[in-house]
Design a protein around this motif. Structure first.
Motif, PDB file in Angstrom:
ATOM      1  N   UNK A   1       0.859  -1.180   0.000  1.00  0.00           N
ATOM      2  CA  UNK A   1       0.000   0.000   0.000  1.00  0.00           C
ATOM      3  C   UNK A   1       0.897   1.232   0.000  1.00  0.00           C
ATOM      4  N   UNK A   2       0.311   2.392  -0.281  1.00  0.00           N
ATOM      5  CA  UNK A   2       1.104   3.616  -0.360  1.00  0.00           C
ATOM      6  C   UNK A   2       1.071   4.398   0.938  1.00  0.00           C
ATOM      7  N   UNK A   3       2.237   4.888   1.330  1.00  0.00           N
ATOM      8  CA  UNK A   3       2.301   5.862   2.403  1.00  0.00           C
ATOM      9  C   UNK A   3       1.608   7.145   1.973  1.00  0.00           C
ATOM     10  N   UNK A   4       1.399   8.050   2.938  1.00  0.00           N
ATOM     11  CA  UNK A   4       0.808   9.338   2.604  1.00  0.00           C
ATOM     12  C   UNK A   4       1.661  10.121   1.616  1.00  0.00           C
ATOM     13  N   UNK A   5       2.974   9.838   1.574  1.00  0.00           N
ATOM     14  CA  UNK A   5       3.833  10.545   0.630  1.00  0.00           C
ATOM     15  C   UNK A   5       3.881   9.860  -0.730  1.00  0.00           C
ATOM     16  N   UNK A   6       3.062   8.825  -0.899  1.00  0.00           N
ATOM     17  CA  UNK A   6       2.997   8.145  -2.179  1.00  0.00           C
ATOM     18  C   UNK A   6       3.952   6.985  -2.317  1.00  0.00           C
TER      19      UNK A   6
ATOM     20  N   UNK B   1      -2.030   6.392  -9.158  1.00  0.00           N
ATOM     21  CA  UNK B   1      -0.987   6.473 -10.186  1.00  0.00           C
ATOM     22  C   UNK B   1       0.006   7.603  -9.938  1.00  0.00           C
ATOM     23  N   UNK B   2      -0.197   8.372  -8.875  1.00  0.00           N
ATOM     24  CA  UNK B   2       0.691   9.501  -8.588  1.00  0.00           C
ATOM     25  C   UNK B   2       2.089   9.012  -8.215  1.00  0.00           C
ATOM     26  N   UNK B   3       3.099   9.547  -8.884  1.00  0.00           N
ATOM     27  CA  UNK B   3       4.482   9.165  -8.589  1.00  0.00           C
ATOM     28  C   UNK B   3       4.969   9.857  -7.328  1.00  0.00           C
ATOM     29  N   UNK B   4       5.925   9.249  -6.626  1.00  0.00           N
ATOM     30  CA  UNK B   4       6.419   9.853  -5.382  1.00  0.00           C
ATOM     31  C   UNK B   4       6.924  11.283  -5.558  1.00  0.00           C
ATOM     32  N   UNK B   5       7.517  11.582  -6.722  1.00  0.00           N
ATOM     33  CA  UNK B   5       8.023  12.947  -6.929  1.00  0.00           C
ATOM     34  C   UNK B   5       6.965  13.877  -7.529  1.00  0.00           C
ATOM     35  N   UNK B   6       5.746  13.334  -7.748  1.00  0.00           N
ATOM     36  CA  UNK B   6       4.601  14.099  -8.257  1.00  0.00           C
ATOM     37  C   UNK B   6       4.859  14.684  -9.641  1.00  0.00           C
ATOM     38  N   UNK B   7       5.776  14.100 -10.367  1.00  0.00           N
ATOM     39  CA  UNK B   7       6.088  14.608 -11.701  1.00  0.00           C
ATOM     40  C   UNK B   7       4.943  14.398 -12.684  1.00  0.00           C
ATOM     41  N   UNK B   8       4.028  13.503 -12.380  1.00  0.00           N
ATOM     42  CA  UNK B   8       2.892  13.252 -13.275  1.00  0.00           C
ATOM     43  C   UNK B   8       1.591  13.806 -12.714  1.00  0.00           C
ATOM     44  N   UNK B   9       1.686  14.868 -11.905  1.00  0.00           N
ATOM     45  CA  UNK B   9       0.502  15.419 -11.254  1.00  0.00           C
ATOM     46  C   UNK B   9      -0.548  15.851 -12.278  1.00  0.00           C
ATOM     47  N   UNK B  10      -0.123  16.505 -13.358  1.00  0.00           N
ATOM     48  CA  UNK B  10      -1.105  16.959 -14.352  1.00  0.00           C
ATOM     49  C   UNK B  10      -1.817  15.778 -14.999  1.00  0.00           C
TER      50      UNK B  10
ATOM     51  N   UNK C   1       0.190  21.636  -3.025  1.00  0.00           N
ATOM     52  CA  UNK C   1       0.447  21.740  -1.587  1.00  0.00           C
ATOM     53  C   UNK C   1      -0.140  20.576  -0.794  1.00  0.00           C
ATOM     54  N   UNK C   2      -0.966  19.742  -1.428  1.00  0.00           N
ATOM     55  CA  UNK C   2      -1.586  18.614  -0.721  1.00  0.00           C
ATOM     56  C   UNK C   2      -0.507  17.698  -0.161  1.00  0.00           C
ATOM     57  N   UNK C   3      -0.592  17.402   1.118  1.00  0.00           N
ATOM     58  CA  UNK C   3       0.478  16.667   1.781  1.00  0.00           C
ATOM     59  C   UNK C   3       0.272  15.160   1.757  1.00  0.00           C
ATOM     60  N   UNK C   4      -0.971  14.698   1.624  1.00  0.00           N
ATOM     61  CA  UNK C   4      -1.263  13.266   1.693  1.00  0.00           C
ATOM     62  C   UNK C   4      -2.178  12.869   0.529  1.00  0.00           C
ATOM     63  N   UNK C   5      -2.280  11.567   0.301  1.00  0.00           N
ATOM     64  CA  UNK C   5      -3.194  11.059  -0.725  1.00  0.00           C
ATOM     65  C   UNK C   5      -4.628  11.455  -0.411  1.00  0.00           C
ATOM     66  N   UNK C   6      -4.986  11.440   0.875  1.00  0.00           N
ATOM     67  CA  UNK C   6      -6.337  11.832   1.261  1.00  0.00           C
ATOM     68  C   UNK C   6      -6.607  13.297   0.932  1.00  0.00           C
ATOM     69  N   UNK C   7      -5.616  14.151   1.141  1.00  0.00           N
ATOM     70  CA  UNK C   7      -5.792  15.561   0.783  1.00  0.00           C
ATOM     71  C   UNK C   7      -5.951  15.725  -0.724  1.00  0.00           C
TER      72      UNK C   7
END
Length: 501
Positions: A144-149, A328-337, A358-364
């Motif tokens: 499973x993913x941590x809050x940081x992805x 599908x969000x990568x840990x570095x958030x490079x694919x956010x768009x 600025x969202x800190x967690x997957x839930x946010x």
């Protein structure tokens, strides 16, 4: 057949119809409404609601197949099995989850997946299809993913150390683990499909991200084919579990995904019933969730000028549910768009995009995304929890219920049609206090391992020793294994059993 779409309010049915662009299968069999309250609250949970629809008795939150005073009550599925009918359950949640559990097991806490799963394995059902493999194995490692992805490992174990997958095989089930195995399953006999460690994916995500998992329609079709092999008939409970899960997230895309998935399963049931001409089909939700509305505070002044497209077109841009997209969000958030686009959120304002960054967690992430979607689709939500409104009743076939009924009426209608009663005769008081009964018969009675994971009721009279293990459908008479028609239930204080004679 009883089909239950968990946590579904009326507005999402309207929205799903607009989204699909045609009538729903459900629309053709609308027959009334259903009260959903529990024994203690105007707003029920799935355990109490499922138990009411399974036993005909209102009960308390979290109780599974138990009366309000904590005694196991025979369910309509158990009654059908004892009356000679084939039985089965299908769910997109873990099969140990509240609604399928309420028809197949007895526990004071819906979270007792270990006990619930063991009872299900020993109930002798003919078909079980859904998720929940983690609670059938002695130990499971779930990524499973941590809050940081970042990926982490979650340990899921049966506390009693039993391997129920081996028990399933020993009980002569055909065990299938993937969609192809289900679609290609052949032969007679019992069928157990366990397609995910936990829940099966949302239908929209399943097609793209988890194609090895079957759809609810496919599981329903397979269950009907298997159960209809018998001469007498069958009882099948099908749950579209995850409308509720999406509603808790306020994700209209996920809700529509699961309403339409459920409606396709209803289509399978109706196709069989219309051909068979001797099958009752009931479809209902157990309770509302989220308070979804077409329209919100921003549409107060212009609702008269909002055609259906203003509500559904933003939703149709999504290719994944919010959970599927964020997964599908990568840990570095490079694919956010790309993640936002997969959820149908393109052309965000700089303020909106900054909020997402600025969202800190997957839930946010999920919370921000569903709020942006609701705004675009002119939708409102009043809660992330359940709601207490009456819900629609859908029914087809001989003996079908009509009008405004209570959820406790559903098992009575079904049992009447199948020719047995849960409130009179031998089924009415099926489970008894084993310690009391055997003491009255002159046995010395004790509970071994009361605080362990494998407690046993022991009754001794002379050279005869009876041993009733918790959650099993048998007992030992000295060295002889004696099969039972139901499971032994232990609530931590009292051991409930059923022994003929």
């Amino acid at each position: 057949m009883l089909l239950i779409m968990d946590g579904t309010n009326s507005d999402i049915l309207t929205l799903s119809r607009w989204y699909r662009g045609t009538d729903l299968h459900l629309d053709s069999i609308l027959s009334g409404g259903v009260h959903t309250h529990s024994a203690q609250s105007a707003i029920t949970d799935s355990a109490a609601a499922g138990s009411a629809m399974a036993t005909g008795m209102k009960t308390r939150a979290d109780y599974i197949g138990m009366s309000p005073d904590g005694r196991p009550v025979l369910t309509v599925l158990e009654g059908a099995k004892l009356s000679g009918y084939k039985t089965g359950i299908v769910a997109t949640s873990p099969v140990q989850h509240a609604t399928p559990a309420a028809f197949t097991s007895h526990a004071l806490n819906r979270d007792e997946f270990g006990d619930i799963g063991e009872q299900q394995v020993h109930q002798g059902l003919d078909v079980v299809l859904g998720g929940g493999a983690a609670w059938l194995k002695p130990q499971t490692k779930n990524p499973v993913k941590n809050d940081d992805g970042m990926l982490k490992t979650k340990q899921v174990s049966r506390e009693d150390g039993e391997n129920l997958l081996e028990t399933i095989k020993a009980n002569q089930y055909q065990l299938v683990r993937k969609r192809d195995g289900l679609l290609n399953s052949t032969g007679s006999g019992k069928l157990w499909g366990s397609f995910a460690n936990e829940d099966i994916s949302f239908e929209m995500d399943r097609r793209k991200l988890h194609p090895d998992e079957p759809s609810l329609k496919e599981m329903t079709h397979a269950a009907i084919n298997k159960l209809s092999e018998g001469d007498k008939g069958f009882f099948l409970m099908v749950e579209g579990s995850k409308v509720d899960w999406a509603a808790h997230k306020n994700d209209p895309v996920g809700m529509i995904s699961e309403v339409l998935s459920f409606d396709d399963a209803v289509g399978e049931a109706l196709a069989f019933a219309r051909k068979d001409k001797n099958t009752m089909v009931i479809a209902v939700t157990d309770h509302g969730n989220s308070g979804l509305t077409l329209g919100n505070q921003h549409t107060n002044g212009d609702y008269k000028h909002l055609p259906a497209g203003k509500f559904v077109e933003p939703l149709k841009k999504a290719r994944l549910t919010v959970k599927g997209a964020v997964s599908q969000l990568k840990p570095d958030r490079s694919n956010l768009k790309k993640v936002l686009t997969n959820y149908g959120l393109k052309n965000l304002s700089s303020k909106e995009f900054s909020l997402m960054k600025r969202a800190a967690t997957a839930e946010e992430f999920e919370n921000h995304m569903v709020k942006l979607m609701a705004k675009r689709a002119n939708l409102g939500f009043t809660t992330h929890g359940h709601t207490g409104e009456d819900v629609f009743l859908y029914a087809y076939g001989p003996g079908k219920p009509v009008g405004l009924i209570d959820n406790t009426d559903i098992p009575r209608v079904i049992s009447d049609y199948l020719g047995f009663s849960l409130t009179s005769g031998k089924l009415a008081h099926w489970y008894v206090d084993g310690m009391t009964i055997f003491r009255e018969k002159g046995y010395q009675v004790r509970i071994e391992g009361r605080t362990s994971e494998n407690p046993v009721l022991v009754a001794v009279r002379g050279e005869e020793v009876l041993r009733f293990p918790e959650n099993k459908n048998f007992y030992w008479r000295n060295d002889e294994k004696v099969m039972l028609n139901s499971v032994n239930v232990f609530d931590g204080k009292t051991f409930y059993v059923h022994v003929e004679g």
